[in-house]
Write a protein that holds these residues in place. Structure first.
Motif, PDB file in Angstrom:
ATOM      1  N   GLY A   1      -7.117   4.612  -1.375  1.00  9.75           N
ATOM      2  CA  GLY A   1      -7.459   5.546  -0.293  1.00  9.75           C
ATOM      3  C   GLY A   1      -6.984   6.963  -0.579  1.00  9.75           C
ATOM      4  O   GLY A   1      -7.731   7.929  -0.380  1.00  9.75           O
ATOM      5  N   ILE A   2      -5.764   7.092  -1.047  1.00 11.77           N
ATOM      6  CA  ILE A   2      -5.222   8.418  -1.374  1.00 11.77           C
ATOM      7  C   ILE A   2      -6.022   9.052  -2.506  1.00 11.77           C
ATOM      8  O   ILE A   2      -6.344  10.244  -2.467  1.00 11.77           O
ATOM      9  N   ASP A   3      -6.368   8.249  -3.505  1.00  9.02           N
ATOM     10  CA  ASP A   3      -7.135   8.756  -4.633  1.00  9.02           C
ATOM     11  C   ASP A   3      -8.516   9.254  -4.182  1.00  9.02           C
ATOM     12  O   ASP A   3      -8.965  10.318  -4.609  1.00  9.02           O
ATOM     13  N   ALA A   4      -9.174   8.496  -3.323  1.00 13.23           N
ATOM     14  CA  ALA A   4     -10.483   8.924  -2.807  1.00 13.23           C
ATOM     15  C   ALA A   4     -10.342  10.208  -1.989  1.00 13.23           C
ATOM     16  O   ALA A   4     -11.165  11.128  -2.108  1.00 13.23           O
ATOM     17  N   TRP A   5      -9.296  10.281  -1.189  1.00 14.20           N
ATOM     18  CA  TRP A   5      -9.083  11.487  -0.377  1.00 14.20           C
ATOM     19  C   TRP A   5      -8.789  12.702  -1.258  1.00 14.20           C
ATOM     20  O   TRP A   5      -9.313  13.792  -1.017  1.00 14.20           O
ATOM     21  N   LEU A   6      -7.952  12.522  -2.280  1.00  7.56           N
ATOM     22  CA  LEU A   6      -7.644  13.637  -3.189  1.00  7.56           C
ATOM     23  C   LEU A   6      -8.908  14.124  -3.904  1.00  7.56           C
ATOM     24  O   LEU A   6      -9.118  15.329  -4.057  1.00  7.56           O
TER      25      LEU A   6
ATOM     26  N   LEU B   1      -4.374  14.147 -11.689  1.00 14.79           N
ATOM     27  CA  LEU B   1      -4.207  13.213 -12.806  1.00 14.79           C
ATOM     28  C   LEU B   1      -2.760  12.736 -12.944  1.00 14.79           C
ATOM     29  O   LEU B   1      -2.520  11.566 -13.254  1.00 14.79           O
ATOM     30  N   TYR B   2      -1.801  13.626 -12.692  1.00 14.47           N
ATOM     31  CA  TYR B   2      -0.400  13.195 -12.715  1.00 14.47           C
ATOM     32  C   TYR B   2      -0.119  12.209 -11.574  1.00 14.47           C
ATOM     33  O   TYR B   2       0.626  11.242 -11.754  1.00 14.47           O
ATOM     34  N   PHE B   3      -0.724  12.442 -10.401  1.00 19.89           N
ATOM     35  CA  PHE B   3      -0.579  11.475  -9.308  1.00 19.89           C
ATOM     36  C   PHE B   3      -1.156  10.125  -9.723  1.00 19.89           C
ATOM     37  O   PHE B   3      -0.526   9.086  -9.510  1.00 19.89           O
ATOM     38  N   GLU B   4      -2.357  10.146 -10.301  1.00 20.22           N
ATOM     39  CA  GLU B   4      -2.982   8.892 -10.723  1.00 20.22           C
ATOM     40  C   GLU B   4      -2.152   8.177 -11.778  1.00 20.22           C
ATOM     41  O   GLU B   4      -1.989   6.965 -11.730  1.00 20.22           O
ATOM     42  N   LEU B   5      -1.616   8.920 -12.722  1.00 23.44           N
ATOM     43  CA  LEU B   5      -0.783   8.327 -13.758  1.00 23.44           C
ATOM     44  C   LEU B   5       0.439   7.645 -13.153  1.00 23.44           C
ATOM     45  O   LEU B   5       0.759   6.501 -13.483  1.00 23.44           O
ATOM     46  N   SER B   6       1.110   8.336 -12.234  1.00 27.39           N
ATOM     47  CA  SER B   6       2.291   7.727 -11.606  1.00 27.39           C
ATOM     48  C   SER B   6       1.901   6.560 -10.701  1.00 27.39           C
ATOM     49  O   SER B   6       2.618   5.559 -10.632  1.00 27.39           O
ATOM     50  N   ALA B   7       0.751   6.648 -10.026  1.00 28.12           N
ATOM     51  CA  ALA B   7       0.298   5.548  -9.166  1.00 28.12           C
ATOM     52  C   ALA B   7      -0.048   4.319 -10.007  1.00 28.12           C
ATOM     53  O   ALA B   7       0.335   3.191  -9.653  1.00 28.12           O
ATOM     54  N   PHE B   8      -0.761   4.518 -11.114  1.00 28.62           N
ATOM     55  CA  PHE B   8      -1.087   3.392 -11.995  1.00 28.62           C
ATOM     56  C   PHE B   8       0.174   2.760 -12.568  1.00 28.62           C
ATOM     57  O   PHE B   8       0.287   1.535 -12.648  1.00 28.62           O
ATOM     58  N   ALA B   9       1.125   3.586 -12.957  1.00 26.89           N
ATOM     59  CA  ALA B   9       2.387   3.060 -13.498  1.00 26.89           C
ATOM     60  C   ALA B   9       3.153   2.284 -12.430  1.00 26.89           C
ATOM     61  O   ALA B   9       3.691   1.209 -12.702  1.00 26.89           O
ATOM     62  N   GLY B  10       3.183   2.827 -11.208  1.00 24.71           N
ATOM     63  CA  GLY B  10       3.852   2.129 -10.110  1.00 24.71           C
ATOM     64  C   GLY B  10       3.199   0.798  -9.789  1.00 24.71           C
ATOM     65  O   GLY B  10       3.883  -0.218  -9.604  1.00 24.71           O
ATOM     66  N   LEU B  11       1.867   0.781  -9.736  1.00 17.81           N
ATOM     67  CA  LEU B  11       1.154  -0.479  -9.476  1.00 17.81           C
ATOM     68  C   LEU B  11       1.364  -1.472 -10.612  1.00 17.81           C
ATOM     69  O   LEU B  11       1.512  -2.675 -10.372  1.00 17.81           O
ATOM     70  N   PHE B  12       1.388  -0.984 -11.846  1.00 15.60           N
ATOM     71  CA  PHE B  12       1.625  -1.868 -12.978  1.00 15.60           C
ATOM     72  C   PHE B  12       3.007  -2.513 -12.878  1.00 15.60           C
ATOM     73  O   PHE B  12       3.151  -3.723 -13.054  1.00 15.60           O
ATOM     74  N   LEU B  13       4.023  -1.702 -12.590  1.00 13.63           N
ATOM     75  CA  LEU B  13       5.385  -2.238 -12.485  1.00 13.63           C
ATOM     76  C   LEU B  13       5.515  -3.207 -11.308  1.00 13.63           C
ATOM     77  O   LEU B  13       6.172  -4.248 -11.426  1.00 13.63           O
TER      78      LEU B  13
END
Length: 165
Positions: A117-122, A73-85
């Protein structure tokens, strides 16, 4: 000898517009570029919503989640924030018609595919979520979209005249 379709002046060779009308026509965003603009808006909204949902899940269940789930969930949070920025930056380039837009838009598409892809793999590796149609189809849709928009941003005359000049 061809005439301009806007003002009946002599058109540029191989074109539909005279030099003055062509400059005006390509100063503004038009044609198929409305679709990537809508896609950027959707990307901003979806990632903002995803940040809120993930953050709420983490805060509401702090200390109750297993360590692996919390890490995902922390990975997803940082990934969503990175994609948003990144989408915010690309949107600003789009609105300001900057020459960095084509490469930045392509980077956004590739980053989105990589994160999916990373999210599906995780999920498969650590959360026992099977690789099914529901988990793989967003990746496939994103790859198909990238196969359409990457060549468009690389070879389109509209993109070159609007952003690259």
């Amino acid at each position: 000898m061809a005439t301009c379709i806007q003002c009946d002046e002599q058109a540029l060779e191989g074109g539909d517009y005279c030099a003055k009308c062509e400059e005006k026509a390509f100063k503004k965003i038009g044609g198929w570029l409305y679709l990537p603009a809508l896609g950027l808006l959707a990307t901003l909204l979806v990632n903002a919503f995803s940040i809120i949902v993930t953050l709420r899940l983490l805060l509401d269940n702090a200390g109750q989640l297993p360590g692996v789930l919390q890490s995902v969930l922390y990975f997803e949070l940082s990934a969503f924030a990175g994609l948003f920025l990144l989408a915010l930056y690309v949107s600003s380039l789009f609105v300001r018609k900057k020459r960095q837009l084509p490469k930045s838009y392509i980077a956004l598409l590739v980053a989105g595919i990589a994160i999916l892809g990373i999210d599906a793999w995780l999920g498969y590796r650590y959360l026992d979520i099977p690789l099914s149609y529901d988990t793989v189809s967003p990746i496939v849709r994103s790859v198909i979209g990238a196969c359409i928009w990457i060549p468009y941003f690389l070879v389109s005359v509209r993109v070159k005249r609007t952003f690259v000049r």
